[in-house]
Design an enzyme around this catalytic site. Sequence first.
Site, PDB file in Angstrom:
ATOM      1  CD  GLN A   1      -1.044 -42.892 -11.987  1.00  0.00           C
ATOM      2  OE1 GLN A   1      -0.213 -42.591 -12.830  1.00  0.00           O
ATOM      3  NE2 GLN A   1      -2.320 -43.095 -12.292  1.00  0.00           N
TER       4      GLN A   1
ATOM      5  CB  SER B   1       0.013 -41.530 -22.541  1.00  0.00           C
ATOM      6  OG  SER B   1      -0.338 -42.321 -21.427  1.00  0.00           O
TER       7      SER B   1
ATOM      8  N   GLY C   1       4.462 -35.956 -17.325  1.00  0.00           N
ATOM      9  CA  GLY C   1       3.360 -36.751 -16.797  1.00  0.00           C
ATOM     10  C   GLY C   1       3.619 -38.249 -16.859  1.00  0.00           C
ATOM     11  CG  HIS C   2       0.386 -40.797 -15.659  1.00  0.00           C
ATOM     12  ND1 HIS C   2      -0.654 -40.912 -14.781  1.00  0.00           N
ATOM     13  CD2 HIS C   2      -0.180 -40.407 -16.827  1.00  0.00           C
ATOM     14  CE1 HIS C   2      -1.790 -40.623 -15.388  1.00  0.00           C
ATOM     15  NE2 HIS C   2      -1.522 -40.309 -16.624  1.00  0.00           N
ATOM     16  CG  ASN C   3       1.505 -44.180 -18.381  1.00  0.00           C
ATOM     17  OD1 ASN C   3       2.109 -44.777 -17.491  1.00  0.00           O
ATOM     18  ND2 ASN C   3       0.187 -44.185 -18.471  1.00  0.00           N
TER      19      ASN C   3
END
Length: 357
Positions: free
Chosen positions: A214, A275, A255-257
Amino acid sequence: MGNRRFFDRPHGLTVAEIIKLTGAEPVQAPPASLVIKGVAPVDLAGPTDLAFVDGKKFAGALATTRAGACLMPKRFADLAPEGLLVLQTEHPYRAFVAVHRELYPQSLRPSSLFETDGIFEGATIHPTARLESDVTVDPGAVIGPRAEIGAGSLIAANAVIGPDVTIGRGCRIGAGCSITHTLIGDRVVIHPGCRIGQDGFGYTEDAAQQKIPQTGRVIIQNDVEIGAGTTIDRGGIRDTVIGEASKIDNLCQIGHNCQIGRHCIIVAQSGLSGSVTLEDFAVLGGSVGLAPHVTIGRGARVAARSGVMHNIPAGETWGGYPAKTRMQWMRQEATLARLAGGGSRGRPSEEGPGEKP
């Protein structure tokens, strides 16, 4: 428990100042000596307090209120007792909030828990970190190499600011926060206990279950506010972005993105998988869960405790699990209630996903 209070008692506002601030219209000439020094619910207010009534639920308390003044729509004015200064407005709660903010500005943002003036000698600041003027750093705070803190910002007790993090001007970083791999704009408020910039949850789906690097960042734009205990993962190969003036409640997971637009609202305990995209002005009620890669369109609203598996078009309101359009959700719930012999008691509320405090 005694009369100890945690916010300074305000100097007060004259009725003329309140009228100018809110645009409310007095029904009778205000007493020249009346100064409003506090705010309170209509049933608990005293002679120097301002209260408000905006619905039938509390209209009955008007008859016995001891408030000095009360904001209310015109339709409730006849219920007011003699001696109560009635301030008419079609938006009493909004006006009440404006007065409350003016009386207690220090309540709006975290402050130094140690009442530090400047940089406390017990804070740990790396020699390569750069702090502009008028920065406050509380005991136990750690500011890492090459970090930059803008003028007028606060780093509260035991907060940890990682290497190369930048924090803009006029920000408030609450006690016990840890912030890494993050770029923060101006006037951002981050309440205690947040974890921002940690790695996202990503593993390959084969037997090896390799952890996925990440290496993105978190970008937090100007005027964002993030509630206590919220976590925001840094991006994988793109950045996680929180758009200008968006408000995130306590105990949320981003969350990520994820890409969150401008002026979005995310209520407590909501979870955004990796995402996810929220376009500008989207609203998520409490405990909403969003599957990976879904998009919530501009101005769309999601009711509390909904599970969203598919994209939601701009401007629509969805609810349920799995989430569906509002009308379809309500018809389905009403049908289930009838089949179960419960009449219409199972019908979901038509209120929006948020509520007033």
